[in-house]
Design an enzyme around this catalytic site. Sequence first.
Site, PDB file in Angstrom:
ATOM      1  N   ASN A 141       0.838  -1.196   0.000  1.00 15.72           N
ATOM      2  CA  ASN A 141       0.000   0.000   0.000  1.00 15.72           C
ATOM      3  C   ASN A 141       0.881   1.257   0.000  1.00 15.72           C
ATOM      4  O   ASN A 141       1.964   1.281   0.590  1.00 15.72           O
ATOM      5  CB  ASN A 141      -1.008   0.000   1.161  1.00 15.72           C
ATOM      6  CG  ASN A 141      -0.410  -0.212   2.526  1.00 15.72           C
ATOM      7  OD1 ASN A 141       0.620  -0.843   2.666  1.00 15.72           O
ATOM      8  ND2 ASN A 141      -1.073   0.296   3.547  1.00 15.72           N
ATOM      9  N   GLU A 143      -3.115  -4.530  -3.000  1.00 12.61           N
ATOM     10  CA  GLU A 143      -3.669  -5.430  -4.007  1.00 12.61           C
ATOM     11  C   GLU A 143      -3.746  -4.732  -5.364  1.00 12.61           C
ATOM     12  O   GLU A 143      -3.408  -5.305  -6.404  1.00 12.61           O
ATOM     13  CB  GLU A 143      -5.069  -5.909  -3.590  1.00 12.61           C
ATOM     14  CG  GLU A 143      -5.086  -6.688  -2.283  1.00 12.61           C
ATOM     15  CD  GLU A 143      -5.282  -5.810  -1.045  1.00 12.61           C
ATOM     16  OE1 GLU A 143      -4.893  -4.617  -1.064  1.00 12.61           O
ATOM     17  OE2 GLU A 143      -5.835  -6.330  -0.060  1.00 12.61           O
TER      18      GLU A 143
HETATM   19 ZN   LIG Z   1      -8.078  -2.158  -1.216  1.00 16.94          ZN
END
Ligand SMILES: [Zn+2]
Length: 135
Positions: A44, A57
């Site tokens: 992230n 993701e």
């Molecule tokens: Zn997410």
Amino acid sequence: MNPADEELITAARGARRFAYAPYSRYDVGAAIRDAEGRLWTGANVENASYGLSICAERAAVAKMVSEGSRHIASVAVSNRDGGTPCGMCLQTLSEFAPDPESVMVIVTDDAGGISRHTLRDLMPFAFRSDGLGRD
Ligand SMILES: [Zn+2]
């Protein structure tokens, strides 16, 4: 656990080390295995303008797709408490998973816990391009 899943989890944990999450302090790593067996990782990346943050993701999907791969076979995610991917990520993963029942999403936590879900279980009603009138 089979060696392929172990490799995918190890890759997700490794990617998590590169998380940039100074605001939430919720580090996440993700790894995708594509249909050709290649691994793609992401972490992230947050931003002071919070809405610009990208999840691990989706970072992994962006790497995969921008390098020419289009078909997700399996996914692993590493975070502290075993949180499953958010809705935005599930929709993004679904775009590249024509058979979501066959795509396993493995989530690991810091206590050694591992949960497994199919992408269909996590996102049973993903929006599909079928109705967009594309050729
Ligand atoms: Zn997410």
